[in-house]
Motif scaffolding. Structure first.
Motif, PDB file in Angstrom:
ATOM      1  N   CYS A  11       1.424  18.667  -0.721  1.00 56.37           N
ATOM      2  CA  CYS A  11       0.110  19.300  -0.276  1.00 56.37           C
ATOM      3  C   CYS A  11      -0.146  18.237   0.891  1.00 56.37           C
ATOM      4  N   GLU A  12       0.169  18.446   2.112  1.00 52.59           N
ATOM      5  CA  GLU A  12       0.025  17.308   2.833  1.00 52.59           C
ATOM      6  C   GLU A  12       0.612  16.135   2.826  1.00 52.59           C
ATOM      7  N   THR A  13       0.049  14.837   2.451  1.00 51.24           N
ATOM      8  CA  THR A  13       0.838  13.800   2.152  1.00 51.24           C
ATOM      9  C   THR A  13       0.726  13.442   0.737  1.00 51.24           C
ATOM     10  N   ILE A  14       0.609  14.321  -0.215  1.00 53.28           N
ATOM     11  CA  ILE A  14       0.341  13.872  -1.421  1.00 53.28           C
ATOM     12  C   ILE A  14       1.291  15.098  -2.265  1.00 53.28           C
ATOM     13  N   GLY A  15       2.175  14.554  -3.020  1.00 58.10           N
ATOM     14  CA  GLY A  15       3.082  15.656  -3.703  1.00 58.10           C
ATOM     15  C   GLY A  15       2.898  15.268  -5.341  1.00 58.10           C
ATOM     16  N   TYR A  16       3.472  16.029  -6.121  1.00 58.97           N
ATOM     17  CA  TYR A  16       3.628  15.939  -7.297  1.00 58.97           C
ATOM     18  C   TYR A  16       5.139  15.994  -7.927  1.00 58.97           C
ATOM     19  N   CYS A  17       5.692  15.485  -8.859  1.00 59.39           N
ATOM     20  CA  CYS A  17       6.975  15.973  -9.425  1.00 59.39           C
ATOM     21  C   CYS A  17       6.838  15.465 -11.194  1.00 59.39           C
ATOM     22  N   GLY A  18       6.903  16.427 -11.920  1.00 58.41           N
ATOM     23  CA  GLY A  18       6.550  16.444 -13.341  1.00 58.41           C
ATOM     24  C   GLY A  18       5.025  15.526 -13.306  1.00 58.41           C
ATOM     25  N   TYR A  19       4.942  14.414 -14.014  1.00 56.93           N
ATOM     26  CA  TYR A  19       3.606  13.736 -14.353  1.00 56.93           C
ATOM     27  C   TYR A  19       3.499  12.622 -13.228  1.00 56.93           C
ATOM     28  N   ALA A  20       4.479  12.531 -12.266  1.00 58.21           N
ATOM     29  CA  ALA A  20       4.340  11.273 -11.194  1.00 58.21           C
ATOM     30  C   ALA A  20       3.667  12.019  -9.883  1.00 58.21           C
ATOM     31  N   LYS A  21       2.941  11.178  -9.278  1.00 59.86           N
ATOM     32  CA  LYS A  21       2.355  11.254  -8.165  1.00 59.86           C
ATOM     33  C   LYS A  21       3.031  10.693  -6.915  1.00 59.86           C
ATOM     34  N   ILE A  22       3.239  11.641  -5.882  1.00 60.82           N
ATOM     35  CA  ILE A  22       4.135  11.064  -4.691  1.00 60.82           C
ATOM     36  C   ILE A  22       2.918  10.955  -3.513  1.00 60.82           C
ATOM     37  N   TYR A  23       2.956   9.903  -2.915  1.00 62.76           N
ATOM     38  CA  TYR A  23       2.413   9.687  -1.522  1.00 62.76           C
ATOM     39  C   TYR A  23       3.268   9.241  -0.438  1.00 62.76           C
ATOM     40  N   LEU A  24       3.297  10.283   0.743  1.00 60.52           N
ATOM     41  CA  LEU A  24       4.164   9.964   1.787  1.00 60.52           C
ATOM     42  C   LEU A  24       3.412   9.120   2.570  1.00 60.52           C
ATOM     43  N   ILE A  25       4.016   7.855   3.056  1.00 60.49           N
ATOM     44  CA  ILE A  25       3.342   6.735   3.971  1.00 60.49           C
ATOM     45  C   ILE A  25       4.107   6.390   4.860  1.00 60.49           C
ATOM     46  N   TYR A  26       3.722   6.171   6.160  1.00 62.98           N
ATOM     47  CA  TYR A  26       4.621   5.638   7.457  1.00 62.98           C
ATOM     48  C   TYR A  26       4.239   4.407   7.476  1.00 62.98           C
ATOM     49  N   LYS A  27       5.142   3.614   7.762  1.00 56.75           N
ATOM     50  CA  LYS A  27       5.034   2.119   8.177  1.00 56.75           C
ATOM     51  C   LYS A  27       5.728   1.705   9.447  1.00 56.75           C
ATOM     52  N   ASN A  32       4.601  -6.302  14.843  1.00 65.19           N
ATOM     53  CA  ASN A  32       4.662  -6.713  16.440  1.00 65.19           C
ATOM     54  C   ASN A  32       4.971  -5.949  17.504  1.00 65.19           C
ATOM     55  N   ASN A  33       6.216  -5.203  16.942  1.00 59.52           N
ATOM     56  CA  ASN A  33       6.765  -4.320  18.167  1.00 59.52           C
ATOM     57  C   ASN A  33       6.920  -3.076  17.478  1.00 59.52           C
ATOM     58  N   ARG A  34       5.851  -2.130  17.813  1.00 58.13           N
ATOM     59  CA  ARG A  34       5.725  -1.213  17.378  1.00 58.13           C
ATOM     60  C   ARG A  34       6.262   0.093  17.830  1.00 58.13           C
ATOM     61  N   HIS A  35       7.059  -0.088  18.939  1.00 57.26           N
ATOM     62  CA  HIS A  35       7.811   0.792  19.789  1.00 57.26           C
ATOM     63  C   HIS A  35       9.470   1.104  18.841  1.00 57.26           C
ATOM     64  N   LYS A  36       9.324   0.157  18.004  1.00 49.35           N
ATOM     65  CA  LYS A  36      10.706   0.196  17.061  1.00 49.35           C
ATOM     66  C   LYS A  36      10.453   1.356  16.218  1.00 49.35           C
ATOM     67  N   GLY A  37       9.358   2.242  16.272  1.00 45.60           N
ATOM     68  CA  GLY A  37       9.214   3.175  15.325  1.00 45.60           C
ATOM     69  C   GLY A  37       8.740   3.101  13.688  1.00 45.60           C
ATOM     70  N   CYS A  38       8.435   4.126  13.145  1.00 44.60           N
ATOM     71  CA  CYS A  38       7.922   4.223  11.775  1.00 44.60           C
ATOM     72  C   CYS A  38       9.064   4.502  10.925  1.00 44.60           C
ATOM     73  N   ALA A  39       8.931   4.179   9.699  1.00 44.20           N
ATOM     74  CA  ALA A  39       9.806   4.399   8.445  1.00 44.20           C
ATOM     75  C   ALA A  39       8.897   5.379   7.617  1.00 44.20           C
ATOM     76  N   GLU A  40       9.599   6.397   7.156  1.00 45.53           N
ATOM     77  CA  GLU A  40       8.932   7.415   6.363  1.00 45.53           C
ATOM     78  C   GLU A  40       9.252   6.730   4.828  1.00 45.53           C
ATOM     79  N   MET A  41       8.346   6.390   4.210  1.00 48.49           N
ATOM     80  CA  MET A  41       8.104   5.969   2.972  1.00 48.49           C
ATOM     81  C   MET A  41       7.460   6.629   1.799  1.00 48.49           C
ATOM     82  N   TYR A  42       8.170   6.927   0.473  1.00 48.50           N
ATOM     83  CA  TYR A  42       7.325   7.590  -0.609  1.00 48.50           C
ATOM     84  C   TYR A  42       7.020   6.765  -1.754  1.00 48.50           C
ATOM     85  N   PHE A  43       5.651   6.514  -1.927  1.00 44.86           N
ATOM     86  CA  PHE A  43       5.207   5.717  -3.047  1.00 44.86           C
ATOM     87  C   PHE A  43       5.108   6.745  -4.300  1.00 44.86           C
ATOM     88  N   LEU A  44       5.787   6.548  -5.282  1.00 49.05           N
ATOM     89  CA  LEU A  44       5.786   7.258  -6.525  1.00 49.05           C
ATOM     90  C   LEU A  44       5.113   6.249  -7.621  1.00 49.05           C
TER      91      LEU A  44
END
Length: 78
Positions: A11-27, A32-44
């Motif tokens: 649901c948006e950037t927060i998910g669940y899998c069993g008892y685990a909570k998952i956050y979608l984070i962009y880093k 210093n060089n933000r033009h290199k893009g973002c990485a999609e990361m998941y924090f469980l």
């Protein structure tokens, strides 16, 4: 899915899998060089009876830079 015995539900950037909570984070890959893009990361995470991490500590981990997460031995990057 195998670890937490369930399918991820988001649901948006927060998910669940069993008892685990998952956050979608962009880093930014390079702060210093933000033009290199973002990485999609998941924090469980999930609650544990030992309670070794508090919510402020989890928020601090979520604020780490891409390079710090990449260098951390407990992080899984694919």
């Amino acid at each position: 899915m195998r670890w937490f015995k369930g399918k991820p539900l988001f649901c948006e950037t927060i998910g669940y899998c069993g008892y685990a909570k998952i956050y979608l984070i962009y880093k930014y890959k390079d702060d210093n060089n933000r033009h290199k893009g973002c990485a999609e990361m998941y924090f469980l995470f999930m609650e544990h009876h030992s309670g070794t991490k508090s919510w402020p500590e989890l928020q601090e981990i979520m604020s780490w830079s891409y390079e710090k997460i990449k260098a951390d031995k407990s992080s899984l990057l694919k």
